[in-house]
Design a protein around this motif. Sequence first.
Motif, short mmCIF file in Angstrom:
data_model
loop_
_atom_site.label_atom_id
_atom_site.label_comp_id
_atom_site.label_asym_id
_atom_site.label_seq_id
_atom_site.Cartn_x
_atom_site.Cartn_y
_atom_site.Cartn_z
N ALA A 71 0.82 -1.20 0.00
CA ALA A 71 0.00 0.00 0.00
C ALA A 71 0.86 1.26 0.00
O ALA A 71 0.49 2.27 -0.63
CB ALA A 71 -0.94 -0.01 1.21
N LEU A 72 2.00 1.24 0.65
CA LEU A 72 2.86 2.42 0.71
C LEU A 72 3.36 2.82 -0.68
O LEU A 72 3.70 3.98 -0.91
CB LEU A 72 4.07 2.15 1.61
CG LEU A 72 3.88 2.38 3.11
CD1 LEU A 72 5.16 2.05 3.85
CD2 LEU A 72 3.47 3.82 3.39
N GLY A 125 7.51 1.04 -5.25
CA GLY A 125 7.14 2.30 -4.63
C GLY A 125 8.16 3.40 -4.93
O GLY A 125 7.79 4.56 -5.15
N LEU A 126 9.44 3.06 -4.95
CA LEU A 126 10.45 4.04 -5.30
C LEU A 126 10.37 4.42 -6.77
O LEU A 126 10.58 5.58 -7.14
CB LEU A 126 11.84 3.49 -4.97
CG LEU A 126 12.14 3.29 -3.47
CD1 LEU A 126 13.45 2.54 -3.29
CD2 LEU A 126 12.18 4.63 -2.74
N ALA A 127 10.03 3.45 -7.61
CA ALA A 127 9.93 3.73 -9.05
C ALA A 127 8.82 4.73 -9.35
O ALA A 127 9.01 5.67 -10.13
CB ALA A 127 9.70 2.43 -9.82
N VAL A 187 8.23 8.56 3.92
CA VAL A 187 7.69 7.32 3.38
C VAL A 187 8.69 6.68 2.43
O VAL A 187 8.88 5.46 2.42
CB VAL A 187 6.34 7.58 2.69
CG1 VAL A 187 5.86 6.33 1.95
CG2 VAL A 187 5.29 8.01 3.71
N ALA A 188 9.34 7.48 1.62
CA ALA A 188 10.36 6.94 0.72
C ALA A 188 11.47 6.25 1.51
O ALA A 188 11.98 5.19 1.12
CB ALA A 188 10.93 8.04 -0.16
N GLU A 189 11.84 6.84 2.64
CA GLU A 189 12.89 6.23 3.45
C GLU A 189 12.42 4.92 4.08
O GLU A 189 13.20 3.98 4.24
CB GLU A 189 13.34 7.21 4.54
CG GLU A 189 14.01 8.46 4.00
CD GLU A 189 15.11 8.15 3.00
OE1 GLU A 189 15.97 7.30 3.31
OE2 GLU A 189 15.10 8.74 1.91
N LEU A 190 11.14 4.84 4.43
CA LEU A 190 10.60 3.58 4.93
C LEU A 190 10.68 2.50 3.85
O LEU A 190 10.99 1.34 4.14
CB LEU A 190 9.15 3.78 5.37
CG LEU A 190 8.92 4.56 6.67
CD1 LEU A 190 7.42 4.78 6.90
CD2 LEU A 190 9.52 3.83 7.86
N GLN A 199 14.16 1.15 3.60
CA GLN A 199 14.42 0.19 4.67
C GLN A 199 13.84 -1.18 4.36
O GLN A 199 14.38 -2.21 4.78
CB GLN A 199 13.86 0.73 5.98
CG GLN A 199 14.55 1.98 6.50
CD GLN A 199 13.87 2.55 7.74
OE1 GLN A 199 13.24 1.82 8.50
NE2 GLN A 199 13.98 3.86 7.93
N CYS A 200 12.72 -1.21 3.61
CA CYS A 200 12.09 -2.49 3.26
C CYS A 200 12.96 -3.34 2.34
O CYS A 200 12.75 -4.54 2.22
CB CYS A 200 10.74 -2.24 2.58
SG CYS A 200 9.44 -1.67 3.69
N LEU A 201 13.92 -2.72 1.69
CA LEU A 201 14.80 -3.47 0.80
C LEU A 201 15.69 -4.45 1.57
O LEU A 201 16.30 -5.33 0.96
CB LEU A 201 15.67 -2.51 -0.02
CG LEU A 201 14.89 -1.61 -1.00
CD1 LEU A 201 15.82 -0.56 -1.59
CD2 LEU A 201 14.26 -2.46 -2.10
N ASP A 202 15.77 -4.30 2.88
CA ASP A 202 16.53 -5.24 3.71
C ASP A 202 15.69 -6.43 4.13
O ASP A 202 16.20 -7.34 4.81
CB ASP A 202 17.06 -4.52 4.96
CG ASP A 202 18.10 -3.45 4.63
OD1 ASP A 202 18.86 -3.66 3.67
OD2 ASP A 202 18.12 -2.42 5.33
N SER A 203 14.43 -6.45 3.75
CA SER A 203 13.54 -7.53 4.16
C SER A 203 13.98 -8.86 3.55
O SER A 203 14.51 -8.93 2.44
CB SER A 203 12.10 -7.21 3.73
OG SER A 203 11.26 -8.33 3.91
#
Length: 425
Positions: A348-349, A381-383, A359-362, A365-369
């Motif tokens: 959703a983000l 989301g970044l794209a 939000v972009a920074e969150l 951080q999800c890329l470490d999941s």
Amino acid sequence: MTVPTDPDDVDAAVAALCAAVAACDHGAAEALVEAGADPDRVLPDGTTPLLRAVEGGSPAVVAVLLGDDARLRLPEAERGRLLDAAREWYEEGAAERLRRLTGSAGPADTVWVTDSEYDSVPEITLGGRSVRAGHGAVLTNLEWEFRILAPVAELVARGVRSPRRDHVDQNASLHVLNSRVSAQTWGQAVAFRHDPDPRRRAFVVDVVRYRLWSSSDTAHAGWYEKECNRILAEWEAEETDADVLGRVLDALGETDVPTREAIGLRRAGHPDPGVRRWVPGLLDRFGEPLSPEGRRVLRVLCRDGEGVVRASAAGVLVGEEPEEEDLELLADLLRDPDPEVVRRTAYALGYVARGVPEVAELLVQCLDSGDPDVRLSAAHGLAVRNDPRTPEAYARVGPLGPEYQHDHRPGGLLEWRWRNRPDPV
């Protein structure tokens, strides 16, 4: 595949059709019928490929062999034989029937398989013979094809025989009840919402939802929509079974009933998580900002003790422009111990708050999941934010399995590159 003309070729085509029927391969059966294999050919044992399909219990295979003209094509006696066969197999039960036919006393081997794109059915193997236990759906579909109006109570009984909502028998009953557009059928069907058996009440929720989804295709669409909304709103206030109530709230979430938010606020503290999970959908205002009370309740539900409730609440709250209090909550949701909560939040983000740097920074951080789906949502989301870190983010997603073949998120990198292509000289 070409239509056979030589008698030997015809026999070979029918034999191949019988093999496809025995294997419950509706794709192969369809190709053979289209190529000229006769589903009504009388075989040495007196059966036909179509009769064998009926006994085999796969509604998808039966539909292929029936074709579009079965009521006109088949003589009355043959139609009766097909109906009798389907009814006998259904009433006796596939396992019991196989046990009697094969003489096998051992336990039946049962596995659930996909019969068509949306339907599932148990496949029963006993004594070296396999059938699918979709005879209730076969019977229901044959009756409808032959213009026989089965009693509504019987269609409901077939619909609730299996506890699984994706069983072919249930879906066939829903389809036929929805296709019978008459006040009498509708009235008799929805009257089961007062039945003492919660299974029947649960089935009626699906009857109402089915009508809501397809009401635009009828001449009385407006009436049916109002009637469905009225029934669901009244039902919510009366229902005592938590599972049925949850289904009612789920259906209400797809309507524009004026009291839907009030219903959601009232049910937010229900003791059963199977009820609370549907509250966020009732608080969603179809693109309008959440009310202050609705947002407050969603924040509470995002901290619910049950992951299924948190996931549902996150999916709605994240769709709003975040307030300062929400940013901390979003970070907590992305660290949730329930993987589904994290997936729903990350997904959703990707579509909201594009101008909020936090939000972009969150998402970064999800890329470490450790979950590739979460990493994919973050990269996408970044794209969509046209973030310069997009190529690196997609590189960190890693390989994706075939289940992502039709997912739009992997295409975000190509779209980002197109937007950021160098200007032509």
